[in-house]
Design a protein around this motif. Structure first.
Motif, PDB file in Angstrom:
ATOM      1  N   TYR A  12       0.838  -1.205   0.000  1.00  6.85           N
ATOM      2  CA  TYR A  12       0.000   0.000   0.000  1.00  6.85           C
ATOM      3  C   TYR A  12       0.874   1.258   0.000  1.00  6.85           C
ATOM      4  N   TYR A  13       1.932   1.223   0.789  1.00  3.69           N
ATOM      5  CA  TYR A  13       2.841   2.368   0.844  1.00  3.69           C
ATOM      6  C   TYR A  13       3.532   2.564  -0.512  1.00  3.69           C
ATOM      7  N   ALA A  14       3.955   1.454  -1.121  1.00  2.00           N
ATOM      8  CA  ALA A  14       4.622   1.541  -2.425  1.00  2.00           C
ATOM      9  C   ALA A  14       3.680   2.115  -3.480  1.00  2.00           C
ATOM     10  N   GLN A  15       2.412   1.715  -3.406  1.00  3.79           N
ATOM     11  CA  GLN A  15       1.428   2.243  -4.347  1.00  3.79           C
ATOM     12  C   GLN A  15       1.315   3.758  -4.239  1.00  3.79           C
ATOM     13  N   GLN A  17       3.504   5.760  -3.320  1.00  2.00           N
ATOM     14  CA  GLN A  17       4.734   6.368  -3.802  1.00  2.00           C
ATOM     15  C   GLN A  17       4.931   6.176  -5.304  1.00  2.00           C
ATOM     16  N   GLY A  18       3.985   5.493  -5.945  1.00  2.00           N
ATOM     17  CA  GLY A  18       4.084   5.248  -7.378  1.00  2.00           C
ATOM     18  C   GLY A  18       5.117   4.207  -7.754  1.00  2.00           C
ATOM     19  N   LYS A  19       5.440   3.312  -6.811  1.00  2.00           N
ATOM     20  CA  LYS A  19       6.449   2.282  -7.077  1.00  2.00           C
ATOM     21  C   LYS A  19       5.808   0.992  -7.583  1.00  2.00           C
ATOM     22  N   LYS A  20       6.558   0.254  -8.371  1.00  2.00           N
ATOM     23  CA  LYS A  20       6.136  -1.073  -8.811  1.00  2.00           C
ATOM     24  C   LYS A  20       6.703  -2.118  -7.855  1.00  2.00           C
ATOM     25  N   ALA A  21       6.065  -3.302  -7.830  1.00  2.00           N
ATOM     26  CA  ALA A  21       6.492  -4.325  -6.871  1.00  2.00           C
ATOM     27  C   ALA A  21       6.276  -5.721  -7.432  1.00  2.00           C
ATOM     28  N   ALA A  22       6.976  -6.667  -6.821  1.00  2.00           N
ATOM     29  CA  ALA A  22       6.810  -8.082  -7.158  1.00  2.00           C
ATOM     30  C   ALA A  22       6.754  -8.882  -5.865  1.00  2.00           C
ATOM     31  N   LEU A  23       6.019  -9.980  -5.907  1.00  2.00           N
ATOM     32  CA  LEU A  23       5.912 -10.868  -4.757  1.00  2.00           C
ATOM     33  C   LEU A  23       6.741 -12.115  -5.008  1.00  2.00           C
ATOM     34  N   ALA A  24       7.627 -12.441  -4.073  1.00  2.00           N
ATOM     35  CA  ALA A  24       8.427 -13.662  -4.150  1.00  2.00           C
ATOM     36  C   ALA A  24       7.865 -14.664  -3.141  1.00  2.00           C
ATOM     37  N   THR A  44      10.099  -4.004  -3.958  1.00  2.00           N
ATOM     38  CA  THR A  44       9.711  -2.848  -4.753  1.00  2.00           C
ATOM     39  C   THR A  44      10.829  -2.480  -5.711  1.00  2.00           C
ATOM     40  N   ASP A  45      10.478  -1.675  -6.726  1.00  2.00           N
ATOM     41  CA  ASP A  45      11.459  -1.410  -7.783  1.00  2.00           C
ATOM     42  C   ASP A  45      12.612  -0.520  -7.338  1.00  2.00           C
ATOM     43  N   ASP A  46      12.533   0.001  -6.090  1.00  5.25           N
ATOM     44  CA  ASP A  46      13.679   0.745  -5.559  1.00  5.25           C
ATOM     45  C   ASP A  46      14.501  -0.102  -4.592  1.00  5.25           C
ATOM     46  N   GLY A  47      14.202  -1.426  -4.546  1.00  9.51           N
ATOM     47  CA  GLY A  47      15.025  -2.350  -3.772  1.00  9.51           C
ATOM     48  C   GLY A  47      14.599  -2.582  -2.344  1.00  9.51           C
ATOM     49  N   LEU A  48      13.428  -2.091  -1.933  1.00  2.00           N
ATOM     50  CA  LEU A  48      12.960  -2.305  -0.565  1.00  2.00           C
ATOM     51  C   LEU A  48      12.395  -3.717  -0.428  1.00  2.00           C
ATOM     52  N   LEU A  49      12.826  -4.449   0.617  1.00  2.00           N
ATOM     53  CA  LEU A  49      12.385  -5.827   0.856  1.00  2.00           C
ATOM     54  C   LEU A  49      11.532  -5.887   2.117  1.00  2.00           C
ATOM     55  N   THR A  50      10.382  -6.561   2.022  1.00  2.00           N
ATOM     56  CA  THR A  50       9.509  -6.771   3.175  1.00  2.00           C
ATOM     57  C   THR A  50       9.167  -8.248   3.243  1.00  2.00           C
ATOM     58  N   GLY A  51       9.389  -8.870   4.409  1.00  2.00           N
ATOM     59  CA  GLY A  51       9.233 -10.312   4.517  1.00  2.00           C
ATOM     60  C   GLY A  51      10.580 -10.977   4.288  1.00  2.00           C
ATOM     61  N   ALA A  52      10.579 -12.297   4.181  1.00  2.00           N
ATOM     62  CA  ALA A  52      11.842 -13.018   3.993  1.00  2.00           C
ATOM     63  C   ALA A  52      11.588 -14.374   3.356  1.00  2.00           C
ATOM     64  N   ILE A  53      12.478 -14.761   2.464  1.00  2.00           N
ATOM     65  CA  ILE A  53      12.391 -16.079   1.839  1.00  2.00           C
ATOM     66  C   ILE A  53      13.566 -16.961   2.227  1.00  2.00           C
ATOM     67  N   SER A  54      14.480 -16.408   3.024  1.00  2.88           N
ATOM     68  CA  SER A  54      15.609 -17.192   3.521  1.00  2.88           C
ATOM     69  C   SER A  54      16.128 -16.495   4.774  1.00  2.88           C
ATOM     70  N   GLY A  55      17.260 -16.937   5.260  1.00 10.65           N
ATOM     71  CA  GLY A  55      17.846 -16.300   6.415  1.00 10.65           C
ATOM     72  C   GLY A  55      18.658 -15.070   6.068  1.00 10.65           C
ATOM     73  N   ASP A 108       0.275  -6.468 -10.809  1.00 13.21           N
ATOM     74  CA  ASP A 108      -0.465  -5.594 -11.712  1.00 13.21           C
ATOM     75  C   ASP A 108      -1.646  -5.021 -10.940  1.00 13.21           C
ATOM     76  N   GLY A 109      -1.554  -3.753 -10.577  1.00 13.37           N
ATOM     77  CA  GLY A 109      -2.601  -3.138  -9.772  1.00 13.37           C
ATOM     78  C   GLY A 109      -3.954  -3.114 -10.443  1.00 13.37           C
ATOM     79  N   LEU A 110      -4.009  -3.258 -11.775  1.00 15.58           N
ATOM     80  CA  LEU A 110      -5.284  -3.243 -12.496  1.00 15.58           C
ATOM     81  C   LEU A 110      -5.956  -4.612 -12.538  1.00 15.58           C
ATOM     82  N   ASP A 111      -5.210  -5.645 -12.174  1.00 16.74           N
ATOM     83  CA  ASP A 111      -5.756  -7.008 -12.165  1.00 16.74           C
ATOM     84  C   ASP A 111      -6.467  -7.246 -10.838  1.00 16.74           C
TER      85      ASP A 111
END
Length: 370
Positions: A12-15, A17-24, A44-55, A108-111
């Protein structure tokens, strides 16, 4: 659930700020890894990571893959194989001796059925659910996070040819309360399905608003648990003292009617008011709440049960008194840790023993069936 909530807030914060994002999302693991299937991270497309997929060892490379997925606007499955002892050649230094499959999905925010919308449909709800994520180990077609299934409804967009089969599998996972990996076939192409069981967060009801309840409430909130403070003293049970909790200033008889308790609910009696705790204990023992903890010595608990005329073997076994694991706790903060650990262990069905003594894998394996 806390990871999902954090990811949603970050999106929501990235939205804004007009940033794009991907979910891993970790969708499949063979062997040992730090995180299991279902672990998620928003990039996010500026390199911010939230959550974790490894240590922390995968995140650097995962950032590159996520940015690529955002740029190409295409789902992508990436495999990290560290079964070779010389895992340094992969550039990720996992050291876990396992194979980890991670699905990257640009948002895709429109999906209206994008992965964020699907995760939104379970956020904050106290209901078991199943998330269906479809991927393929054999082709480049990665369908991604497609659906949420609950006991009464479904949200998302499953492929028509496997919808009925997938829904049946999801209902079975709901019943068994255990995630599974399934195989499907769409137009003669094999598709893997991660059918993920998701519990609601633990709801912790703390009867007591003393100073020793504050670190317990703080740690529980940090873990993403839903915290309620119940006490008869308006001077103690305040939002100033417990800023992240629901506050009930009331008598014991009025507490339970204001709450909805389920299999993820824990109650700790720590008002330091003997009569208050005793009355509430009697009411709790008439419910199915899975965890009841009582602060204080065992002889106090026995006396309470005697006065309630409820001192049966069943009731003695139901109540965790003295509450908490034996970790040598002395301070309020240490006692809070011991209580939190016991609640987590009890509701997870874990042994609370030292991991060095465990003969099996630390994490249970996701069942894989064809």
């Amino acid at each position: 659930m806390k990871e999902i909530t954090d990811i949603l807030n970050a999106y929501y914060y990235a939205q804004k700020q007009g940033k794009k994002a991907a979910l891993a999302t970790v969708v499949k693991v063979d062997g040992s890894s730090y995180r299991r299937p279902g672990a998620r991270m928003l990039v996010t497309d500026d390199g911010l990571l939230t959550g974790a997929i490894s240590g922390g060892c995968l995140e650097g490379d995962a950032l590159k893959k996520a940015l690529s997925a955002i740029h190409q606007q295409e789902n992508r499955l990436v495999m990290y194989d560290t079964t070779d002892e010389d895992d340094a050649k992969f550039g990720v230094q996992l050291g876990c001796n396992g194979i980890v499959h991670i699905l990257f999905e640009p948002i895709d925010g429109l999906d209206e059925n994008n992965p964020i919308k699907i995760l939104e449909s379970i956020n904050g709800e106290r209901e078991n659910a199943v998330i269906v994520t479809l991927f393929s180990l054999q082709s480049k077609t990665q369908l991604g996070t497609r659906s949420i299934i609950k006991s009464e409804n479904q949200f998302g967009n499953l492929p028509t040819s496997i919808a009925l089969e997938t829904l049946a599998d999801a209902q079975q996972v709901l019943a068994n309360e255990k995630s599974e990996l399934k195989n499907y076939k769409i137009e003669n192409e094999l598709v893997d399905g991660f059918i993920e069981f998701v519990k609601p967060p633990i709801a912790l009801i703390i009867a007591g608003a003393g100073n020793d309840a504050q670190p317990l409430a703080t740690i529980a909130h940090l873990l993403g648990w839903q915290v309620t403070i119940a006490d008869g003293r308006p001077t103690h049970a305040t939002l100033q003292r417990f800023p992240n909790a629901k506050i009930l200033v009331t008598k014991p008889a009025q507490i339970l009617p204001q709450l909805s308790m389920d299999t993820q609910t824990a109650v700790v009696l720590m008002t330091h008011n003997y009569n208050y705790d005793t009355e509430l204990l009697g009411l709790l023992l008439q419910t199915d709440v899975p965890y009841i903890g009582a602060l204080g010595p065992k002889k106090k608990l026995v006396r309470m049960l005697d006065e309630l005329e409820m001192n049966t073997e069943t009731n003695r076994s139901r109540v965790y008194g003295p509450v908490g694991l034996d970790i040598g706790a002395e301070t309020a903060e240490e006692i809070a840790i011991s209580i939190i650990a016991e609640i987590k262990s009890s509701l997870s069905g874990a042994t609370a023993s030292s991991l060095k003594e465990k003969k099996q894998a630390i994490h249970s394996q996701t069942k894989s069936i064809s």
